[in-house]
Design a protein around this motif. Structure first.
Motif, PDB file in Angstrom:
ATOM      1  N   PHE A 168       0.821  -1.218   0.000  1.00  0.00           N
ATOM      2  CA  PHE A 168       0.000   0.000   0.000  1.00  0.00           C
ATOM      3  C   PHE A 168       0.857   1.271   0.000  1.00  0.00           C
ATOM      4  O   PHE A 168       0.463   2.276  -0.601  1.00  0.00           O
ATOM      5  N   ARG A 169       2.001   1.232   0.666  1.00  0.00           N
ATOM      6  CA  ARG A 169       2.869   2.421   0.637  1.00  0.00           C
ATOM      7  C   ARG A 169       3.386   2.672  -0.779  1.00  0.00           C
ATOM      8  O   ARG A 169       3.394   3.807  -1.253  1.00  0.00           O
ATOM      9  N   GLU A 170       3.798   1.605  -1.440  1.00  0.00           N
ATOM     10  CA  GLU A 170       4.279   1.748  -2.823  1.00  0.00           C
ATOM     11  C   GLU A 170       3.163   2.245  -3.738  1.00  0.00           C
ATOM     12  O   GLU A 170       3.376   3.108  -4.593  1.00  0.00           O
ATOM     13  N   LEU A 171       1.983   1.691  -3.523  1.00  0.00           N
ATOM     14  CA  LEU A 171       0.845   2.080  -4.358  1.00  0.00           C
ATOM     15  C   LEU A 171       0.487   3.547  -4.154  1.00  0.00           C
ATOM     16  O   LEU A 171       0.228   4.283  -5.120  1.00  0.00           O
ATOM     17  N   ALA A 172       0.459   3.988  -2.900  1.00  0.00           N
ATOM     18  CA  ALA A 172       0.128   5.397  -2.606  1.00  0.00           C
ATOM     19  C   ALA A 172       1.132   6.327  -3.293  1.00  0.00           C
ATOM     20  O   ALA A 172       0.748   7.334  -3.903  1.00  0.00           O
ATOM     21  N   GLU A 173       2.398   5.953  -3.209  1.00  0.00           N
ATOM     22  CA  GLU A 173       3.446   6.782  -3.810  1.00  0.00           C
ATOM     23  C   GLU A 173       3.274   6.834  -5.336  1.00  0.00           C
ATOM     24  O   GLU A 173       3.349   7.892  -5.958  1.00  0.00           O
ATOM     25  N   TRP A 174       3.047   5.677  -5.931  1.00  0.00           N
ATOM     26  CA  TRP A 174       2.893   5.579  -7.386  1.00  0.00           C
ATOM     27  C   TRP A 174       1.683   6.380  -7.843  1.00  0.00           C
ATOM     28  O   TRP A 174       1.727   7.110  -8.832  1.00  0.00           O
ATOM     29  N   LEU A 175       0.570   6.260  -7.119  1.00  0.00           N
ATOM     30  CA  LEU A 175      -0.655   6.976  -7.498  1.00  0.00           C
ATOM     31  C   LEU A 175      -0.468   8.486  -7.386  1.00  0.00           C
ATOM     32  O   LEU A 175      -0.950   9.250  -8.232  1.00  0.00           O
ATOM     33  N   ALA A 176       0.247   8.912  -6.340  1.00  0.00           N
ATOM     34  CA  ALA A 176       0.463  10.353  -6.160  1.00  0.00           C
ATOM     35  C   ALA A 176       1.271  10.913  -7.330  1.00  0.00           C
ATOM     36  O   ALA A 176       0.948  11.971  -7.880  1.00  0.00           O
ATOM     37  N   VAL A 177       2.315  10.189  -7.741  1.00  0.00           N
ATOM     38  CA  VAL A 177       3.153  10.633  -8.862  1.00  0.00           C
ATOM     39  C   VAL A 177       2.337  10.664 -10.156  1.00  0.00           C
ATOM     40  O   VAL A 177       2.510  11.543 -11.001  1.00  0.00           O
ATOM     41  N   ARG A 178       1.403   9.704 -10.313  1.00  0.00           N
ATOM     42  CA  ARG A 178       0.595   9.619 -11.536  1.00  0.00           C
ATOM     43  C   ARG A 178      -0.575  10.589 -11.553  1.00  0.00           C
ATOM     44  O   ARG A 178      -1.384  10.585 -12.482  1.00  0.00           O
ATOM     45  N   GLY A 179      -0.733  11.363 -10.484  1.00  0.00           N
ATOM     46  CA  GLY A 179      -1.828  12.330 -10.444  1.00  0.00           C
ATOM     47  C   GLY A 179      -3.188  11.694 -10.248  1.00  0.00           C
ATOM     48  O   GLY A 179      -4.209  12.207 -10.725  1.00  0.00           O
ATOM     49  N   ALA A 180      -3.244  10.584  -9.527  1.00  0.00           N
ATOM     50  CA  ALA A 180      -4.521   9.916  -9.253  1.00  0.00           C
ATOM     51  C   ALA A 180      -5.368  10.776  -8.311  1.00  0.00           C
ATOM     52  O   ALA A 180      -4.835  11.657  -7.624  1.00  0.00           O
ATOM     53  N   PRO A 181      -6.676  10.531  -8.262  1.00  0.00           N
ATOM     54  CA  PRO A 181      -7.525  11.277  -7.328  1.00  0.00           C
ATOM     55  C   PRO A 181      -6.970  11.192  -5.898  1.00  0.00           C
ATOM     56  O   PRO A 181      -6.534  10.124  -5.458  1.00  0.00           O
ATOM     57  N   ALA A 182      -7.021  12.332  -5.207  1.00  0.00           N
ATOM     58  CA  ALA A 182      -6.449  12.384  -3.851  1.00  0.00           C
ATOM     59  C   ALA A 182      -7.105  11.359  -2.927  1.00  0.00           C
ATOM     60  O   ALA A 182      -6.461  10.817  -2.018  1.00  0.00           O
ATOM     61  N   LEU A 217      -8.065   8.310  -3.639  1.00  0.00           N
ATOM     62  CA  LEU A 217      -7.441   6.986  -3.814  1.00  0.00           C
ATOM     63  C   LEU A 217      -6.095   6.926  -3.082  1.00  0.00           C
ATOM     64  O   LEU A 217      -5.766   5.925  -2.429  1.00  0.00           O
ATOM     65  N   VAL A 218      -5.315   8.021  -3.189  1.00  0.00           N
ATOM     66  CA  VAL A 218      -4.015   8.062  -2.508  1.00  0.00           C
ATOM     67  C   VAL A 218      -4.227   7.982  -0.994  1.00  0.00           C
ATOM     68  O   VAL A 218      -3.563   7.205  -0.289  1.00  0.00           O
ATOM     69  N   ALA A 219      -5.186   8.768  -0.502  1.00  0.00           N
ATOM     70  CA  ALA A 219      -5.439   8.791   0.948  1.00  0.00           C
ATOM     71  C   ALA A 219      -5.900   7.424   1.445  1.00  0.00           C
ATOM     72  O   ALA A 219      -5.484   6.956   2.510  1.00  0.00           O
ATOM     73  N   ARG A 220      -6.764   6.758   0.653  1.00  0.00           N
ATOM     74  CA  ARG A 220      -7.264   5.438   1.074  1.00  0.00           C
ATOM     75  C   ARG A 220      -6.129   4.410   1.109  1.00  0.00           C
ATOM     76  O   ARG A 220      -6.124   3.507   1.956  1.00  0.00           O
ATOM     77  N   CYS A 221      -5.160   4.532   0.187  1.00  0.00           N
ATOM     78  CA  CYS A 221      -4.005   3.611   0.224  1.00  0.00           C
ATOM     79  C   CYS A 221      -3.157   3.870   1.475  1.00  0.00           C
ATOM     80  O   CYS A 221      -2.665   2.918   2.097  1.00  0.00           O
ATOM     81  N   ARG A 222      -3.015   5.123   1.834  1.00  0.00           N
ATOM     82  CA  ARG A 222      -2.221   5.429   3.050  1.00  0.00           C
ATOM     83  C   ARG A 222      -2.937   4.919   4.296  1.00  0.00           C
ATOM     84  O   ARG A 222      -2.305   4.392   5.213  1.00  0.00           O
ATOM     85  N   GLU A 223      -4.244   5.092   4.322  1.00  0.00           N
ATOM     86  CA  GLU A 223      -5.008   4.567   5.478  1.00  0.00           C
ATOM     87  C   GLU A 223      -4.908   3.042   5.519  1.00  0.00           C
ATOM     88  O   GLU A 223      -4.792   2.450   6.598  1.00  0.00           O
ATOM     89  N   ALA A 224      -4.948   2.418   4.356  1.00  0.00           N
ATOM     90  CA  ALA A 224      -4.841   0.953   4.307  1.00  0.00           C
ATOM     91  C   ALA A 224      -3.473   0.495   4.807  1.00  0.00           C
ATOM     92  O   ALA A 224      -3.372  -0.519   5.525  1.00  0.00           O
ATOM     93  N   ALA A 225      -2.415   1.252   4.459  1.00  0.00           N
ATOM     94  CA  ALA A 225      -1.073   0.898   4.956  1.00  0.00           C
ATOM     95  C   ALA A 225      -1.054   0.944   6.481  1.00  0.00           C
ATOM     96  O   ALA A 225      -0.474   0.061   7.139  1.00  0.00           O
ATOM     97  N   ALA A 257      -9.388  -1.780  -3.913  1.00  0.00           N
ATOM     98  CA  ALA A 257      -8.786  -2.447  -5.076  1.00  0.00           C
ATOM     99  C   ALA A 257      -9.703  -2.336  -6.293  1.00  0.00           C
ATOM    100  O   ALA A 257      -9.249  -2.064  -7.409  1.00  0.00           O
ATOM    101  N   TRP A 258     -10.999  -2.554  -6.094  1.00  0.00           N
ATOM    102  CA  TRP A 258     -11.937  -2.481  -7.238  1.00  0.00           C
ATOM    103  C   TRP A 258     -12.112  -1.051  -7.723  1.00  0.00           C
ATOM    104  O   TRP A 258     -12.263  -0.811  -8.932  1.00  0.00           O
ATOM    105  N   ASP A 259     -12.097  -0.078  -6.808  1.00  0.00           N
ATOM    106  CA  ASP A 259     -12.200   1.330  -7.233  1.00  0.00           C
ATOM    107  C   ASP A 259     -10.938   1.735  -8.002  1.00  0.00           C
ATOM    108  O   ASP A 259     -10.999   2.465  -8.994  1.00  0.00           O
ATOM    109  N   LEU A 260      -9.816   1.237  -7.537  1.00  0.00           N
ATOM    110  CA  LEU A 260      -8.553   1.500  -8.227  1.00  0.00           C
ATOM    111  C   LEU A 260      -8.544   0.829  -9.601  1.00  0.00           C
ATOM    112  O   LEU A 260      -8.075   1.389 -10.597  1.00  0.00           O
TER     113      LEU A 260
END
Ligand SMILES: [Fe+2]
Ligand SMILES: [Fe+2]
Length: 334
Positions: A153-167, A169-177, A262-265
């Motif tokens: 989840f940490r890797e995913l949050a970082e990757w999504l933030a760099v890719r400009g994903a909706p905030a 999704l990034v926040a939910r990955c950090r909470e999941a971590a 995961a499904w929203d992502l």
């Protein structure tokens, strides 16, 4: 034939349906197997941590006896009809007194014959070299996998933030971590209490490619982690100790959120793929769902029953129910 449409999955509805069908003993479709409750007699000696748990799990001697009965039974019990314990010869009237080291329990109970994963591994995860044949080893492997999910989840949050994903999704990955840190800590404590060491989680650096991330999420998140939520919910209702039921109940709620994430992502990634990549992704996910009953059967066979997993046949049936519902919701081929 595969239908390459944007998947829209509400995981809580699927989880509820699978657990309800499973509780009713139903298989695929509307046909229910013949698994009416049976009554059985069980007897055995309870000692050590099992005795300590039984003593702690009941407020009355009758409740303690029932907890001990669940330890000696080799089935997941529905209702305990009769229960009797025999304590030490020198003090037979106080079998539950502190200091008693073992007692014999005899009980009759109804049970339903045929009773029932793991979470998200990061990309490049190195599997732990442990054979799961005992409760300590089970906790060690799952603590290891929960720790690996923190990295995922940490890797995913970082990757999504760099890719400009909706905030969101990034926040939910950090909470999941953060959730996965709590899961790993809790399971590691149980592993250590049982005398097991938890192997450190190791992984190669993740791929940066969008299609690779989508493939990884489609299997590890949408299938493995989502199914882990359903297994944890089953454990919350069937683990033998109250301590474990409470733990798996918290894990189930968290894992259900992670599975939905995961499904929203998946839907967000889907929109950025070519139609050929979408078809390949759907095929990959369909294969993962097709493999799930076999892998669940194997995992169930290796899981000590006291942890609330169903038996192998039941686990496979649960996976089939889950896969069937997901295929329908996501437009995937059988
Ligand atoms: Fe977890
Ligand atoms: Fe998770």
């Amino acid at each position: 034939m595969l239908i390459s449409r944007r998947p829209h999955v509400r995981l809580s509805a699927i989880a509820t349906a699978v657990l309800a069908l499973e509780a009713a003993g139903c298989g695929i479709g509307s046909k229910c197997p013949d698994n009416d409750p049976e009554t059985g007699a069980f007897q055995g000696v309870v000692k050590g941590p099992d005795l300590a748990n039984a003593r702690k799990d009941g407020n009355t001697d009758a409740e303690r006896c029932e907890a001990a009965c669940r330890v000696v039974a080799d089935e997941e019990l529905d209702e305990i009809v009769t229960c009797e314990v025999i304590g030490p010869a020198d003090d037979p009237d106080h079998p539950w007194a502190e200091g008693v080291e073992e007692l014999t329990v005899t009980c009759t109970a109804t049970f339903t014959p045929h009773q029932f994963c793991t979470g998200r591994r990061p990309q490049g995860h190195h599997e732990a070299d442990i054979v799961v044949q005992s409760r300590p080893a089970w906790f060690a492997v799952h603590a290891h996998l929960e720790r690996a999910a923190v990295t995922a989840f940490r890797e995913l949050a970082e990757w999504l933030a760099v890719r400009g994903a909706p905030a969101s999704l990034v926040a939910r990955c950090r909470e999941a971590a953060a959730d996965e840190v709590r899961h790993a800590d809790a399971l590691e404590a149980l592993a250590r209490r049982d005398g097991a060491e938890v192997p450190p989680a190791r992984a190669d650096p993740p791929a940066d490619d969008l299609f690779a991330v989508a493939c990884h999420n489609a299997v590890e998140g949408c299938v493995s982690e989502a199914f882990a939520a359903i297994v944890a919910a089953h454990q919350a209702g069937h683990a033998r100790s109250l301590e474990l039921r409470a733990l798996f109940s918290r894990l189930a709620a968290d894992e259900l959120r992670h599975g939905q994430l995961a499904w929203d992502l998946h839907a967000w990634l889907w929109d950025q793929l070519t139609s050929a990549q979408q078809t390949a992704l759907a095929e990959l996910q369909a294969r993962a769902l097709a493999d799930l009953p076999v892998s669940s059967r194997r995992a169930a066979a290796a899981t000590p029953r006291e942890l609330g997993w169903p038996g192998p046949d039941h686990a496979a049936r649960m996976a089939e129910l889950f896969a069937g519902r997901l295929r329908a919701a996501a437009g995937l081929a059988a």
